[in-house]
Design a protein around this motif. Structure first.
Motif, PDB file in Angstrom:
ATOM      1  N   TYR A 144     -11.351  20.462  18.626  1.00  0.00           N
ATOM      2  CA  TYR A 144     -12.474  19.892  17.751  1.00  0.00           C
ATOM      3  C   TYR A 144     -12.066  18.711  17.073  1.00  0.00           C
ATOM      4  N   ALA A 145     -12.753  17.587  16.917  1.00  0.00           N
ATOM      5  CA  ALA A 145     -12.421  16.320  16.497  1.00  0.00           C
ATOM      6  C   ALA A 145     -12.967  16.528  14.730  1.00  0.00           C
ATOM      7  N   VAL A 146     -11.772  16.740  13.945  1.00  0.00           N
ATOM      8  CA  VAL A 146     -11.898  17.217  12.390  1.00  0.00           C
ATOM      9  C   VAL A 146     -12.943  16.283  11.769  1.00  0.00           C
ATOM     10  N   TYR A 168      -2.469  14.822  17.842  1.00  0.00           N
ATOM     11  CA  TYR A 168      -2.591  13.564  16.650  1.00  0.00           C
ATOM     12  C   TYR A 168      -3.007  12.731  17.774  1.00  0.00           C
ATOM     13  N   GLY A 169      -4.523  12.701  17.528  1.00  0.00           N
ATOM     14  CA  GLY A 169      -5.378  11.971  18.455  1.00  0.00           C
ATOM     15  C   GLY A 169      -5.640  10.328  18.097  1.00  0.00           C
ATOM     16  N   ASN A 170      -5.002   9.995  16.871  1.00  0.00           N
ATOM     17  CA  ASN A 170      -5.240   8.434  16.321  1.00  0.00           C
ATOM     18  C   ASN A 170      -4.227   7.725  16.885  1.00  0.00           C
ATOM     19  N   GLY A 192     -17.782   7.120  24.230  1.00  0.00           N
ATOM     20  CA  GLY A 192     -18.611   6.682  23.026  1.00  0.00           C
ATOM     21  C   GLY A 192     -19.315   7.822  22.298  1.00  0.00           C
ATOM     22  N   SER A 193     -19.603   7.700  21.269  1.00  0.00           N
ATOM     23  CA  SER A 193     -20.265   8.967  20.792  1.00  0.00           C
ATOM     24  C   SER A 193     -21.733   8.834  20.845  1.00  0.00           C
ATOM     25  N   GLN A 194     -22.270  10.158  21.168  1.00  0.00           N
ATOM     26  CA  GLN A 194     -23.913  10.430  21.542  1.00  0.00           C
ATOM     27  C   GLN A 194     -23.970   9.544  22.704  1.00  0.00           C
ATOM     28  N   GLY A 218     -14.774  12.888  23.318  1.00  0.00           N
ATOM     29  CA  GLY A 218     -16.249  13.551  22.808  1.00  0.00           C
ATOM     30  C   GLY A 218     -17.336  12.521  23.435  1.00  0.00           C
ATOM     31  N   GLY A 219     -18.341  12.662  22.843  1.00  0.00           N
ATOM     32  CA  GLY A 219     -19.302  12.003  23.463  1.00  0.00           C
ATOM     33  C   GLY A 219     -20.669  12.727  23.738  1.00  0.00           C
ATOM     34  N   PHE A 220     -20.475  14.045  23.701  1.00  0.00           N
ATOM     35  CA  PHE A 220     -21.431  14.944  23.864  1.00  0.00           C
ATOM     36  C   PHE A 220     -22.625  15.192  23.183  1.00  0.00           C
ATOM     37  N   GLU A 224     -12.909  16.826  23.407  1.00  0.00           N
ATOM     38  CA  GLU A 224     -12.625  16.885  22.078  1.00  0.00           C
ATOM     39  C   GLU A 224     -13.925  16.549  21.086  1.00  0.00           C
ATOM     40  N   PRO A 225     -14.721  17.563  21.277  1.00  0.00           N
ATOM     41  CA  PRO A 225     -16.162  17.529  20.907  1.00  0.00           C
ATOM     42  C   PRO A 225     -16.043  17.393  19.327  1.00  0.00           C
ATOM     43  N   GLY A 226     -16.974  16.558  18.575  1.00  0.00           N
ATOM     44  CA  GLY A 226     -17.181  16.299  17.372  1.00  0.00           C
ATOM     45  C   GLY A 226     -18.713  16.614  17.004  1.00  0.00           C
ATOM     46  N   ARG A 227     -19.631  15.561  17.385  1.00  0.00           N
ATOM     47  CA  ARG A 227     -20.830  15.632  17.071  1.00  0.00           C
ATOM     48  C   ARG A 227     -21.556  16.791  17.525  1.00  0.00           C
ATOM     49  N   SER A 228     -21.194  17.123  18.803  1.00  0.00           N
ATOM     50  CA  SER A 228     -22.082  18.011  19.659  1.00  0.00           C
ATOM     51  C   SER A 228     -21.841  19.638  19.296  1.00  0.00           C
ATOM     52  N   ALA A 254     -22.936  16.231  11.323  1.00  0.00           N
ATOM     53  CA  ALA A 254     -21.663  15.548  11.815  1.00  0.00           C
ATOM     54  C   ALA A 254     -21.725  14.025  11.202  1.00  0.00           C
ATOM     55  N   TYR A 255     -20.735  13.539  10.700  1.00  0.00           N
ATOM     56  CA  TYR A 255     -20.621  12.224  10.240  1.00  0.00           C
ATOM     57  C   TYR A 255     -21.571  11.871   9.085  1.00  0.00           C
ATOM     58  N   THR A 256     -21.778  12.879   8.350  1.00  0.00           N
ATOM     59  CA  THR A 256     -22.687  12.594   6.925  1.00  0.00           C
ATOM     60  C   THR A 256     -21.547  12.857   5.700  1.00  0.00           C
TER      61      THR A 256
HETATM   62  C1  LIG Z   1     -14.472  10.737  16.792  1.00  0.00           C
HETATM   63  C2  LIG Z   1     -13.666  11.213  18.050  1.00  0.00           C
HETATM   64  C3  LIG Z   1     -14.039  12.469  18.919  1.00  0.00           C
HETATM   65  C4  LIG Z   1     -15.538  13.101  18.657  1.00  0.00           C
HETATM   66  O1  LIG Z   1     -16.415  12.522  19.062  1.00  0.00           O
HETATM   67  P1  LIG Z   1     -17.871  12.884  19.196  1.00  0.00           P
HETATM   68  O2  LIG Z   1     -18.523  11.796  19.982  1.00  0.00           O
HETATM   69  O3  LIG Z   1     -18.338  13.203  17.757  1.00  0.00           O
HETATM   70  O4  LIG Z   1     -17.965  14.122  20.187  1.00  0.00           O
HETATM   71  C5  LIG Z   1     -13.125  12.937  19.844  1.00  0.00           C
HETATM   72  N1  LIG Z   1     -12.069  12.253  20.037  1.00  0.00           N
HETATM   73  C6  LIG Z   1     -11.645  11.156  19.243  1.00  0.00           C
HETATM   74  C7  LIG Z   1     -10.522  10.573  19.592  1.00  0.00           C
HETATM   75  C8  LIG Z   1     -12.246  10.746  18.307  1.00  0.00           C
HETATM   76  O5  LIG Z   1     -11.846   9.650  17.483  1.00  0.00           O
END
Ligand SMILES: *Cc1c(COP(=O)(O)O)cnc(C)c1O
Length: 393
Positions: A53-55, A97-99, A187-189, A225-227, A263-267, A368-370
């Protein structure tokens, strides 16, 4: 008036209203049951994958604990995110550590806390990782183009050309690190599923060349992510994403897939949230102006940052909605003294003509992202608060 049923069940809507009736706006209410369902669905559609999960999408500790309990791992971007996740009792083996943008001291801190999985996209960063996190696992993020079909693109800033990724993998090995695999974020969404096809093809090319010319066998693909979650602009269903992506993977890698990470966040969290705001003012700029300006107690600086360039168009419900009720176009704006704090002007939402000061606007799909994007107090407006509904069995 949007069709609320498309976004939330009647039962969930009623539970939300009952839970939030005494809360003072603005706030985001999160329904953890929705996150649970989203996680189970994603698991079901990608049974062969591991979820990180993308925290950053929503770092509320209740959400992190819920997902941890369901088996999720976590992708982090900073020391405070790491501290928070560790404080919830989650083990460092479940963290990455994905950054790709980090200080040498940050790498050392993650290493010291036990994290052994690092993303990179540059030589300088890789050098830091080799010295501050010796022997760790490395995955290299490649650049993918996603500026037109993702509602919230992540292009240009992250990732490197596959040729450079090739060099970085070799460099990782030569410096005593473990070359694990390749990552990307389309890309997200992301509304064009085909973006994964291109990225997976580039990944396959790297896997093949590195094995053939360097004898390096990569073992992992991080699909990012991107889902999608549910906003006004429609997308394919998650099951269509899953079917297509599986096909791309099998076309390139055969049935015996490498380790796959998502690495889903938004979805996972997007449609779990409802942001409630109150109408502060309704006005017209001259006596014959056709459009009303509707000013809210939430804007770009306290929750609705993703309205930049009107990128994300949230479904909006009002406390004055009645079927067949009269509506007219509005311009929506936030409460601060900043000219950028306009939410929607080009895209014309139609809202009830009898909307008044004190009425409520509910922005759906705002999990997400608010709250994680709210400023600390621009103009004195506090960061938007998050309230988590109790999780019922
Ligand atoms: C923000 C981010 C995500 C999450 O992306 P979503 O489109 O919100 O699912 C996943 N991986 C990395 C590296 C990110 O920076």
């Amino acid at each position: 008036m949007i069709n609320r049923d498309e976004f939330i069940s009647d039962e969930d809507w009623r539970e939300f209203l009952a839970f939030s009736k005494d809360l003072e706006t603005p706030y985001v209410v999160i329904n953890p049951k929705t996150i649970e369902l989203n996680y189970q669905r994603l698991r079901g559609f990608f049974p062969y994958s591991e979820i990180f999960y993308a925290v950053k999408a929503n770092p509320a500790p209740e959400i992190i604990s819920l997902l941890a309990g369901m088996g999720s791992n976590f992708d982090l971007a900073s020391r405070p995110e790491l501290d928070m996740v560790l404080s919830l009792g989650i083990q460092a083996e479940r963290l990455s550590y994905g950054n790709t943008i980090k200080k040498a001291g940050d790498v050392a801190y993650f290493y010291e806390k036990g994290v052994r999985m690092f993303a990179t996209d540059s030589k300088e960063d890789l050098r830091n990782i080799a010295s501050a996190a010796p022997g760790s696992q490395i995955y290299v993020r490649i650049l993918v183009e996603n500026s037109t079909t993702a509602d919230w693109p992540l292009s240009r800033k992250f990732g490197c050309h596959p040729d450079m990724a090739y060099d970085l993998i070799i460099m990782a090995r030569d410096r005593g690190l473990v070359p694990l695999g390749i990552s990307f974020h389309v890309g997200s969404q992301q509304r064009d599923i085909g973006q994964w096809d291109d990225a997976i093809a580039k990944t396959k090319y790297l896997f093949s060349c590195l094995e053939e010319y360097e004898g390096i066998r990569l073992s992992m693909i991080n699909l990012g992510g991107g889902f999608p979650t549910a906003y006004i602009q429609p997308t394919n269903t998650l099951s269509e994403y899953a079917a297509e992506i599986k096909r791309y993977l099998v076309d390139d890698f055969g049935e015996d897939l490498p380790r796959i990470i998502l690495e889903p966040g938004r979805s996972l969290v997007g449609n779990s949230g409802i942001l409630a705001s109150e109408v502060v003012l309704v006005s017209r700029k001259n006596n014959t102006a056709l459009n009303r300006w509707v000013y809210l107690d939430t804007g770009k600086f306290n929750g609705l940052l993703e309205t930049i360039d009107e990128a994300i168009k949230y479904p909006i419900v009002t406390s004055k909605d009645v079927p067949g009720g009269k509506e007219a176009e509005v311009i929506l704006a936030g409460p601060t003294c900043d000219g950028q704090d306009i939410l929607y002007e080009r895209y014309k939402y139609r809202l009830p003509v009898d909307l008044k000061i004190g009425d409520r606007l509910y922005f759906l799909s705002t999990g997400a992202y608010t709250s994680s994007y709210a400023s600390v107090g621009f103009n004195g407006f506090a960061p938007i608060k998050t309230c988590i509904m109790p999780l019922k069995e």
